[in-house]
Design an enzyme around this catalytic site. Structure first.
Site, PDB file in Angstrom:
ATOM      1  N   SER A  49       1.016  -1.481   0.204  1.00 48.40           N
ATOM      2  CA  SER A  49      -0.291   0.088  -0.059  1.00 48.40           C
ATOM      3  C   SER A  49       0.340   0.957  -0.091  1.00 48.40           C
ATOM      4  O   SER A  49       1.475   1.219   0.986  1.00 48.40           O
ATOM      5  CB  SER A  49      -1.234   0.492   1.460  1.00 48.40           C
ATOM      6  OG  SER A  49      -2.077  -0.259   1.369  1.00 48.40           O
TER       7      SER A  49
ATOM      8  N   HIS B  99      -3.925   0.283  -4.352  1.00 52.94           N
ATOM      9  CA  HIS B  99      -3.873  -0.789  -5.842  1.00 52.94           C
ATOM     10  C   HIS B  99      -3.961  -0.591  -6.415  1.00 52.94           C
ATOM     11  O   HIS B  99      -5.106  -1.163  -6.462  1.00 52.94           O
ATOM     12  CB  HIS B  99      -4.379  -1.926  -4.014  1.00 52.94           C
ATOM     13  CG  HIS B  99      -3.586  -2.312  -2.630  1.00 52.94           C
ATOM     14  ND1 HIS B  99      -2.789  -3.874  -2.326  1.00 52.94           N
ATOM     15  CD2 HIS B  99      -2.926  -1.817  -1.754  1.00 52.94           C
ATOM     16  CE1 HIS B  99      -2.771  -3.032  -1.298  1.00 52.94           C
ATOM     17  NE2 HIS B  99      -3.010  -2.391  -1.489  1.00 52.94           N
TER      18      HIS B  99
ATOM     19  N   HIS C 188      -5.515  -9.137  -1.073  1.00 55.67           N
ATOM     20  CA  HIS C 188      -5.500  -9.579   0.293  1.00 55.67           C
ATOM     21  C   HIS C 188      -6.765 -10.803   0.539  1.00 55.67           C
ATOM     22  O   HIS C 188      -7.731 -10.412   0.036  1.00 55.67           O
ATOM     23  CB  HIS C 188      -5.843  -8.517   0.852  1.00 55.67           C
ATOM     24  CG  HIS C 188      -4.131  -7.473   1.036  1.00 55.67           C
ATOM     25  ND1 HIS C 188      -4.727  -6.660  -0.423  1.00 55.67           N
ATOM     26  CD2 HIS C 188      -3.182  -7.221   1.910  1.00 55.67           C
ATOM     27  CE1 HIS C 188      -3.798  -5.874   0.405  1.00 55.67           C
ATOM     28  NE2 HIS C 188      -3.010  -6.096   1.094  1.00 55.67           N
TER      29      HIS C 188
ATOM     30  N   TYR D 263      -8.520 -10.231   3.241  1.00 54.22           N
ATOM     31  CA  TYR D 263      -9.367  -9.374   4.246  1.00 54.22           C
ATOM     32  C   TYR D 263     -10.225  -9.369   2.507  1.00 54.22           C
ATOM     33  O   TYR D 263     -11.853  -8.843   2.538  1.00 54.22           O
ATOM     34  CB  TYR D 263      -9.347  -8.639   4.345  1.00 54.22           C
ATOM     35  CG  TYR D 263      -8.354  -6.731   4.013  1.00 54.22           C
ATOM     36  CD1 TYR D 263      -8.626  -6.803   3.381  1.00 54.22           C
ATOM     37  CD2 TYR D 263      -7.173  -7.119   4.720  1.00 54.22           C
ATOM     38  CE1 TYR D 263      -8.148  -5.315   2.594  1.00 54.22           C
ATOM     39  CE2 TYR D 263      -6.113  -6.466   3.765  1.00 54.22           C
ATOM     40  CZ  TYR D 263      -6.815  -5.716   2.779  1.00 54.22           C
ATOM     41  OH  TYR D 263      -5.767  -4.492   2.294  1.00 54.22           O
ATOM     42  N   GLU D 264      -9.684  -9.095   1.256  1.00 51.38           N
ATOM     43  CA  GLU D 264     -10.766  -8.628   0.423  1.00 51.38           C
ATOM     44  C   GLU D 264     -12.087 -10.040   0.230  1.00 51.38           C
ATOM     45  O   GLU D 264     -12.762  -9.995  -0.660  1.00 51.38           O
ATOM     46  CB  GLU D 264     -10.100  -7.945  -1.257  1.00 51.38           C
ATOM     47  CG  GLU D 264      -9.261  -7.675  -0.489  1.00 51.38           C
ATOM     48  CD  GLU D 264      -8.395  -6.863  -1.845  1.00 51.38           C
ATOM     49  OE1 GLU D 264      -8.905  -7.221  -3.177  1.00 51.38           O
ATOM     50  OE2 GLU D 264      -7.034  -7.246  -1.924  1.00 51.38           O
TER      51      GLU D 264
ATOM     52  N   ALA E 262       3.301  -2.278   4.788  1.00 50.93           N
ATOM     53  CA  ALA E 262       3.030  -1.034   5.391  1.00 50.93           C
ATOM     54  C   ALA E 262       2.608  -1.881   6.088  1.00 50.93           C
ATOM     55  O   ALA E 262       2.116  -2.894   6.359  1.00 50.93           O
ATOM     56  CB  ALA E 262       1.794  -0.330   5.030  1.00 50.93           C
TER      57      ALA E 262
ATOM     58  N   MET F  70      -1.047  -6.936   7.364  1.00 47.02           N
ATOM     59  CA  MET F  70      -2.288  -7.725   6.919  1.00 47.02           C
ATOM     60  C   MET F  70      -2.206  -8.157   5.828  1.00 47.02           C
ATOM     61  O   MET F  70      -3.244  -8.770   5.093  1.00 47.02           O
ATOM     62  CB  MET F  70      -4.054  -7.041   6.413  1.00 47.02           C
ATOM     63  CG  MET F  70      -3.738  -5.903   7.835  1.00 47.02           C
ATOM     64  SD  MET F  70      -5.556  -5.154   7.462  1.00 47.02           S
ATOM     65  CE  MET F  70      -5.582  -3.896   8.997  1.00 47.02           C
ATOM     66  N   SER F  71      -0.849  -8.577   5.330  1.00 49.02           N
ATOM     67  CA  SER F  71      -0.595  -9.739   4.283  1.00 49.02           C
ATOM     68  C   SER F  71       1.023  -9.733   4.081  1.00 49.02           C
ATOM     69  O   SER F  71       1.170 -10.564   5.321  1.00 49.02           O
ATOM     70  CB  SER F  71      -0.755  -8.155   3.015  1.00 49.02           C
ATOM     71  OG  SER F  71       0.641  -7.043   3.008  1.00 49.02           O
TER      72      SER F  71
ATOM     73  N   ASN G 116       2.272   3.504  11.048  1.00 50.66           N
ATOM     74  CA  ASN G 116       2.067   3.671  12.317  1.00 50.66           C
ATOM     75  C   ASN G 116       2.612   2.877  13.327  1.00 50.66           C
ATOM     76  O   ASN G 116       3.073   1.948  13.323  1.00 50.66           O
ATOM     77  CB  ASN G 116       0.408   3.429  12.111  1.00 50.66           C
ATOM     78  CG  ASN G 116      -0.262   2.294  11.963  1.00 50.66           C
ATOM     79  OD1 ASN G 116       0.279   1.798  10.290  1.00 50.66           O
ATOM     80  ND2 ASN G 116      -0.652   2.033  12.730  1.00 50.66           N
TER      81      ASN G 116
ATOM     82  N   HIS H  69      -6.857   4.042   7.438  1.00 47.57           N
ATOM     83  CA  HIS H  69      -5.691   3.287   5.896  1.00 47.57           C
ATOM     84  C   HIS H  69      -5.675   4.802   4.752  1.00 47.57           C
ATOM     85  O   HIS H  69      -4.502   4.497   4.539  1.00 47.57           O
ATOM     86  CB  HIS H  69      -7.115   2.969   4.362  1.00 47.57           C
ATOM     87  CG  HIS H  69      -6.232   2.119   3.433  1.00 47.57           C
ATOM     88  ND1 HIS H  69      -5.087   1.434   3.218  1.00 47.57           N
ATOM     89  CD2 HIS H  69      -6.553   2.308   1.954  1.00 47.57           C
ATOM     90  CE1 HIS H  69      -5.220   0.873   2.966  1.00 47.57           C
ATOM     91  NE2 HIS H  69      -5.543   1.721   1.450  1.00 47.57           N
TER      92      HIS H  69
HETATM   93  N1  HPA Z   1      -1.547  -2.730  11.770  1.00 44.16           N
HETATM   94  C1  HPA Z   1      -2.677  -4.109  10.407  1.00 44.16           C
HETATM   95  N2  HPA Z   1      -2.157  -3.537   9.525  1.00 44.16           N
HETATM   96  C2  HPA Z   1      -1.220  -2.921   8.824  1.00 44.16           C
HETATM   97  C3  HPA Z   1      -1.118  -1.774  10.505  1.00 44.16           C
HETATM   98  C4  HPA Z   1      -2.099  -1.723  10.982  1.00 44.16           C
HETATM   99  O1  HPA Z   1      -1.941  -0.958  12.604  1.00 44.16           O
HETATM  100  N3  HPA Z   1      -0.309  -0.272   9.501  1.00 44.16           N
HETATM  101  C5  HPA Z   1      -0.792  -0.904   8.704  1.00 44.16           C
HETATM  102  N4  HPA Z   1      -0.738  -1.682   7.932  1.00 44.16           N
END
Ligand code: HPA
Length: 286
Positions: A31, A62, A84, A86-87, A114, A212-213, A236, A248
């Site tokens: 991302s 993406h 992903h 989650y999609e 990310a 998440m990937s 973050n 996001h």
């Molecule tokens: N958690 C999960 N996935 C992420 C995060 C997070 O804080 N930041 C970027 N992708």
């Protein structure tokens, strides 16, 4: 149609477009990190929805594209816009693309993402070389009948992230004066971000960052004997460790701000991993 036939079909489509060259390394861009594709001498670029059987990304930011081209003489393939779990895709769909790249010759995979930091010492804006992972997705892309042509039923994961590549990345970062951390990445399936209690649990488990990937692709790469380098862009502090709510958009914007250094690091380490063919040919000419 069996998965292996779909993989060969997609690989055949790409192979026709690139001619006789073999892909030496694959790069998956996470991302907000898509700009690396501009660093290579593009030979062929194709939207993923034109590639037979390739799953389509539904996430904003993406761009679904495969860019094939040269970096210092070596042929590399860049995937912009992974899909992903989650999609709603199966993990088999999630790893489809890297299996296709293996059929184009890929020996090395560089994977970026990310991620949120679960380690108070690793702050947003940092790059983390992934040393190991913890799969908390609750599934595995290799579940089901093993495709023996791709790899063994029970693949070893004791060096999921190649030590030699991690060292190459540290060396490249030092030469470029880019500060890097090294740490353990956990993956959850998302799409909800973690709760503060989950982040505390992840820290206790030994995770330095969470995403998440990445983990499914790393498992599939190891299954096929492809060596992996993983780089997380810390966008973050994970939930409960930072000051604000997570969005996001913020994740993407911070990723974009890291991409200048990430692109320099990626370029340098890829040339190291694949061998600088231009230097070799200049030497041969002398
Ligand atoms: N958690 C999960 N996935 C992420 C995060 C997070 O804080 N930041 C970027 N992708």
């Amino acid at each position: 149609m069996k998965i292996i036939e779909k993989i060969k079909d997609a690989a055949g489509f790409l192979q026709k477009s690139i001619g006789a060259d073999k892909v030496e390394a694959g790069v998956i861009l996470g991302s907000g990190l898509g700009s690396f594709a501009e660093q290579i001498q593009e030979v062929f670029s194709v939207p993923t929805d034109k590639i037979p059987h390739w799953p389509k990304s539904t996430v904003k930011g993406h761009k679904g594209r495969v860019v094939l081209g040269r970096l210092s003489g070596s042929f590399i393939a860049i995937v912009q816009g992974r899909v992903h779990f989650y999609e709603g895709y199966s993990l088999k769909d999630v790893v489809f693309g890297i299996r296709v790249l293996k059929y184009l010759g890929m020996k090395s995979l560089v994977i970026t993402n990310a991620a949120g930091s679960t380690n108070p010492d690793i702050l947003p804006g940092s790059i983390m070389i992934i040393k190991d992972h913890i799969n908390l997705i609750g599934s595995d892309p290799l579940i089901g009948e093993n495709i023996d042509e791709l790899g063994p039923r029970f693949p070893d994961m004791s060096e999921a992230f190649c030590m030699e590549y991690r060292d190459a990345a540290k060396k490249a970062a030092e030469n470029l004066s880019i500060k890097v951390y090294e740490g353990v990445l956990a993956a959850t399936h998302g799409p909800s971000y973690e709760t503060p209690a989950e982040v505390k649990a992840l820290r206790l488990l030994g995770a330095d960052a969470v995403c998440m990937s990445t983990v499914p692709e790393v498992i599939a790469a190891n299954h096929m004997g492809v060596k992996v380098l993983g780089l997380s862009c810390i966008t973050n502090m994970a939930s409960g460790l930072g000051e604000s709510n997570l969005t996001h958009e913020d994740v993407e914007n911070t990723a974009k701000s890291i991409s200048y250094d990430l692109n320099r690091l990626l370029k340098s380490v890829l040339i190291d991993i694949t061998g600088d063919k231009q230097v070799i040919s200049r030497r041969e000419m002398q």
